[in-house]
Scaffold this active site. Structure first.
Site, PDB file in Angstrom:
ATOM      1  CB  SER A   1      -0.946  -0.009   1.198  1.00 37.61           C
ATOM      2  OG  SER A   1      -0.192  -0.207   2.361  1.00 37.61           O
TER       3      SER A   1
ATOM      4  CG  ASP B   1      -7.218  -0.253  -0.053  1.00 38.43           C
ATOM      5  OD1 ASP B   1      -6.995  -1.347   0.488  1.00 38.43           O
ATOM      6  OD2 ASP B   1      -8.096   0.558   0.313  1.00 38.43           O
TER       7      ASP B   1
ATOM      8  CE  LYS C   1       6.280 -20.049  12.011  1.00 34.49           C
ATOM      9  NZ  LYS C   1       7.141 -19.049  12.602  1.00 34.49           N
TER      10      LYS C   1
ATOM     11  CG  ASP D   1       7.680 -18.372  16.688  1.00 34.39           C
ATOM     12  OD1 ASP D   1       7.370 -18.022  15.538  1.00 34.39           O
ATOM     13  OD2 ASP D   1       8.782 -18.096  17.219  1.00 34.39           O
TER      14      ASP D   1
ATOM     15  CG  HIS E   1       9.813 -24.154  12.281  1.00 37.03           C
ATOM     16  ND1 HIS E   1       9.194 -23.888  11.089  1.00 37.03           N
ATOM     17  CD2 HIS E   1      10.170 -22.941  12.781  1.00 37.03           C
ATOM     18  CE1 HIS E   1       9.186 -22.574  10.889  1.00 37.03           C
ATOM     19  NE2 HIS E   1       9.773 -21.987  11.893  1.00 37.03           N
TER      20      HIS E   1
ATOM     21  CE  LYS F   1      12.035 -16.939  19.872  1.00 39.12           C
ATOM     22  NZ  LYS F   1      12.650 -17.082  18.558  1.00 39.12           N
TER      23      LYS F   1
HETATM   24  C1  BG6 Z   1      10.835 -18.657  12.857  1.00 35.12           C
HETATM   25  C2  BG6 Z   1      10.335 -18.158  14.180  1.00 35.12           C
HETATM   26  O1  BG6 Z   1       9.780 -19.254  12.131  1.00 35.12           O
HETATM   27  O2  BG6 Z   1      11.846 -19.624  13.070  1.00 35.12           O
HETATM   28  C3  BG6 Z   1      11.467 -17.572  14.998  1.00 35.12           C
HETATM   29  O3  BG6 Z   1       9.327 -17.170  13.986  1.00 35.12           O
HETATM   30  C4  BG6 Z   1      12.605 -18.576  15.117  1.00 35.12           C
HETATM   31  O4  BG6 Z   1      11.028 -17.182  16.291  1.00 35.12           O
HETATM   32  C5  BG6 Z   1      12.985 -19.118  13.754  1.00 35.12           C
HETATM   33  O5  BG6 Z   1      13.713 -17.893  15.697  1.00 35.12           O
HETATM   34  C6  BG6 Z   1      13.989 -20.260  13.841  1.00 35.12           C
HETATM   35  O6  BG6 Z   1      14.432 -20.594  12.565  1.00 35.12           O
HETATM   36  P1  BG6 Z   1      15.958 -20.541  12.167  1.00 35.12           P
HETATM   37  O7  BG6 Z   1      16.005 -20.916  10.733  1.00 35.12           O
HETATM   38  O8  BG6 Z   1      16.413 -19.139  12.411  1.00 35.12           O
HETATM   39  O9  BG6 Z   1      16.627 -21.530  13.062  1.00 35.12           O
END
Ligand code: BG6
Length: 462
Positions: A46, A88, A141, A228, A233, A319
């Protein structure tokens, strides 16, 4: 198998945003360097920008997140391919303008680097503006927030795009190390006899990051570690480790085998989950003062299949842990009978396969060997192999390239995504409060209690 027809143009919605800056421009630049990008690349957003501004943004992204512009010719090539449509997302004119930029495109790809709340409006307009014929759509994602929203998103996409034209990104599937799991399992025959409940005692997977939420507090408040990285993953990684051998060589044969694993995963209960939050998280910008969002999650997954019945899969991600490393450890039962005197004193877990997914790509076999000398005493050793992947494509480069080529092996499929949400759905809302943990520790002590048999988590070293 018939090869899909490659896309002849690609448009990125959200091209002025963060993801484009960090991941997409560096990936496009690397593709240009390899001579692998030769189709128009249209940014859509936009902001009232010019193409020059977009090029400046691209350069900035490559400098800051992609190792810098070290090949001006390649950058010039990318700049020539770049074009921009500002408008838009709610206005049909935006899509008509996009269509005009692609007069000869017969098989365009649309990459939605935008929040999922905007998917319905963009997808609907792509259909209404006659942009969707023979087209592909690539979606980022998070694919939904729970099972219901994922199903809704799938319905929205299917109104305009057939499943084979939908490419759901899980960047883990684009990683060399993840593909290596698949290859290692099915390109060798020595593994198969032991790859089941008779020999495997437990599997542990750890995704550790030694940094916090890095200014992404607002985003993290919406997701937490389960959404997340665990639902996507890490469950994708489990599926590759646990899947049955595919029954054929077609891409869909392989995907069928993988997606079936999600269907066999038992839904998590409260007792299968420990959540943690590092001290200091609540001081991050955008984070609520009383936030209960988890920055750490440990879960125990069961796969109700002939192969895996009774084998616990322990998965954790956090984390602000002591190191950044991702590792899978498949632990075998110890020998069934005492042959050597040391047997009773031995740890139970000296026989294992270890897949290091990052920072290096490594496969190791843990075993005991005899120490030289008179007595039958041994020591643990590892036979390991480390791959040099420094020249490899990044996950985004590979996935954007594959989406353009129409190769969907490394993308998540509708059924798998919905089933993976089903696995975590209950515990997204029904859980204990997150336990606090100190930054740079291995998370809350309560997570040790998840592991049966009392021998605890194996922390990856670096
Ligand atoms: C992302 C997450 O999908 O994957 C992050 O949003 C995370 O929080 C990341 O740090 C980890 O992936 P990579 O490839 O950096 O190990």
């Amino acid at each position: 198998m018939k090869k899909p027809v490659p896309s002849d143009a690609i448009a990125f919605f959200g091209m002025t945003g963060d993801l484009a800056h960090k991941k997409i421009f560096p990936a496009l630049y690397n593709m240009a360097k390899r001579g692998a990008l030769n189709i128009p690349v249209i940014g859509v957003a936009s902001s009232q920008w010019t193409v020059e501004q977009l090029c400046d943004r691209a350069r900035d992204g490559i400098e800051k997140h992609g190792g810098g512009v070290d090949d001006e010719k390649a950058f010039g090539h990318l700049a020539e391919l770049l074009d921009y449509v500002s408008g838009d997302y709610n206005d049909l004119q935006t899509y008509k303008a996009l269509r005009q930029k692609l007069p000869n495109a017969r098989q365009p790809a649309y990459y939605l680097a935008i929040p999922p709340s905007l998917f319905p409006v963009v997808v609907e307009h792509l259909g209404a503006a006659d942009c969707a014929k023979n087209a592909r759509v690539v979606v980022e994602k998070p694919f939904g927030r729970d099972e219901r929203s994922a199903r809704e998103l799938n319905e929205v996409l299917h109104q305009v795009f057939p499943e084979r034209s939908i490419f759901r990104i899980d960047h883990y599937l684009g990683k060399e190390a993840i593909q290596n799991i698949l290859y290692f399992r099915f390109a060798n025959s020595f593994l198969e006899p032991v790859w089941n409940r008779n020999f495997v005692r437990q599997v542990q997977i750890t995704l550790a990051e030694d940094f916090g939420v890095d200014g992404r507090g607002r985003f993290y408040e919406e997701v937490g570690a389960l959404r997340d990285v665990v639902q996507n993953h890490l469950l994708q990684t489990v599926a590759l480790l646990a899947m049955e051998p595919p029954v054929g060589t077609e891409v869909e044969d392989l995907r069928d085998a993988k997606e079936k694993v999600f269907g066999a995963m038992r839904p998590l209960t409260r007792a299968d989950l420990v959540r943690g939050q590092f001290d200091g998280y609540r001081d991050e910008e955008g984070v609520a003062a009383d936030s209960d969002v988890e920055t750490y999650a440990a879960v125990r997954v069961h796969i109700d299949s002939w192969r895996w019945a009774g084998v616990p899969w322990y998965i954790r991600a956090g984390k602000n842990l002591p190191v950044s490393a991702t590792e899978v450890r498949v632990e075998l039962h110890r020998p069934p009978q005492r042959v050597f005197a040391e047997y009773e004193e031995l740890p139970r877990d000296t026989n294992y396969l270890r897949f290091r997914l990052s920072p290096q790509v490594q496969i190791a076999l843990g075993a005991r060997v005899k120490l030289p000398g008179e007595s039958f005493k041994g020591q643990p050793i590892e036979l390991s192999f480390t791959e040099d992947t420094s020249d490899e494509m990044t996950a985004y480069e590979r996935l954007i390239g594959d989406a353009i080529e129409g190769e969907n092996l490394l993308f998540a499929r509708e059924d798998g995504v919905e089933e993976a949400w089903r696995v975590v759905d209950d515990v997204l809302v029904q859980h204990e409060r997150a336990h606090p943990y100190k930054p740079h520790t291995w998370g809350p002590a309560q997570a040790e209690g998840l592991i049966h048999g009392g021998d605890g988590w194996h922390n990856p070293g670096i």
